[in-house]
Scaffold this active site. Sequence first.
Site, PDB file in Angstrom:
ATOM      1  N   LEU A  37       0.773 -13.907 -17.497  1.00  0.00           N
ATOM      2  CA  LEU A  37       1.753 -12.944 -17.018  1.00  0.00           C
ATOM      3  C   LEU A  37       0.994 -11.746 -16.468  1.00  0.00           C
ATOM      4  CD1 LEU A  37       4.522 -12.873 -19.816  1.00  0.00           C
ATOM      5  CD2 LEU A  37       4.801 -13.681 -17.460  1.00  0.00           C
ATOM      6  N   ASP A  38       1.569 -11.083 -15.461  1.00  0.00           N
ATOM      7  CA  ASP A  38       0.942  -9.898 -14.900  1.00  0.00           C
ATOM      8  C   ASP A  38       0.841  -8.791 -15.950  1.00  0.00           C
ATOM      9  OD1 ASP A  38       0.936 -11.258 -12.505  1.00  0.00           O
ATOM     10  OD2 ASP A  38       2.773 -10.312 -11.773  1.00  0.00           O
ATOM     11  N   LEU A  39      -0.003  -7.818 -15.673  1.00  0.00           N
ATOM     12  CA  LEU A  39      -0.256  -6.713 -16.605  1.00  0.00           C
ATOM     13  C   LEU A  39       1.042  -6.058 -17.086  1.00  0.00           C
ATOM     14  CD1 LEU A  39      -2.306  -4.724 -17.951  1.00  0.00           C
ATOM     15  CD2 LEU A  39      -2.159  -3.366 -15.847  1.00  0.00           C
ATOM     16  N   HIS A  47       1.976 -13.560  -7.808  1.00  0.00           N
ATOM     17  CA  HIS A  47       3.059 -12.569  -7.737  1.00  0.00           C
ATOM     18  C   HIS A  47       4.320 -13.163  -7.089  1.00  0.00           C
ATOM     19  CE1 HIS A  47       0.691  -9.365  -9.344  1.00  0.00           C
ATOM     20  NE2 HIS A  47      -0.131  -9.290  -8.321  1.00  0.00           N
TER      21      HIS A  47
END
Length: 254
Positions: free
Chosen positions: A115-117, A198
């Site tokens: 998962l992104d930050l 993304h």
Amino acid sequence: MFESATVANNNALNRQRLDKRISQALNISRKDVKRLLAKQEISVDGVTTQNADEIVNKFSKIIVKTQLLPFEEAYYLMLNKPKGVVSATKDDKHQTVINLLNFPYKNELHIVGRLDLNSTGLILLTNDSRWSEQITNPSAKVEKQYLVTVDKPITQDYATAFAQGMYFEYENATTLPAQLEILTSYKALVIIQEGKYHQIKRMFGRFQNKVLSIHRISVGHITLDKNLKAGDSRSLSVEEINNNYKNNNFAGKF
């Protein structure tokens, strides 16, 4: 978000024919192994087998007569990832999901889909590369569900565009059909079967609509435990492990 090359390579190293594994472990010939198989004196993970070609790995529990061969314990965990934590095993600038785990063998684990930050929610971790490959390989088409909050109102046009797929010039590829269910004017449930760079942000970006938050609530048949606070984790149940292991299009191809 979902990467499989590394675990696929590790998985290849762990797989072995059943007769070869027993022959090496017990220092007997493969002919002797086949005799034992014919007599139904060998089981793999609790199931009697007569198949010398069956593929096993380092986690397989093999019993020959009454002797259990050495095996490694497999671990499967879920974590409720907080915002600002990196989906990595090591990072010099940020706290990682591994840092959050209160688990004695956490350094043996790898992440099953990042998962992104600033994204939150369900993260799966394991030391079983065969299991993670079942989830991350694009051929599996495992569904991931996300709650997404955006800056501008969502219309039905979004759902139509998501369902049709969107062309991404960077990858020179069109996304697989995705589902979008409008929950409120600014919130939607998004279901995708892949994890391009993304991807969700870029899909909403086609409408010039900024994504404010992404929260993953499920991967395949595994749903984030509502009792897990942000940063907390727990081991998966046998049912959760087996459902994701068997109930997808990639299962059984090892």
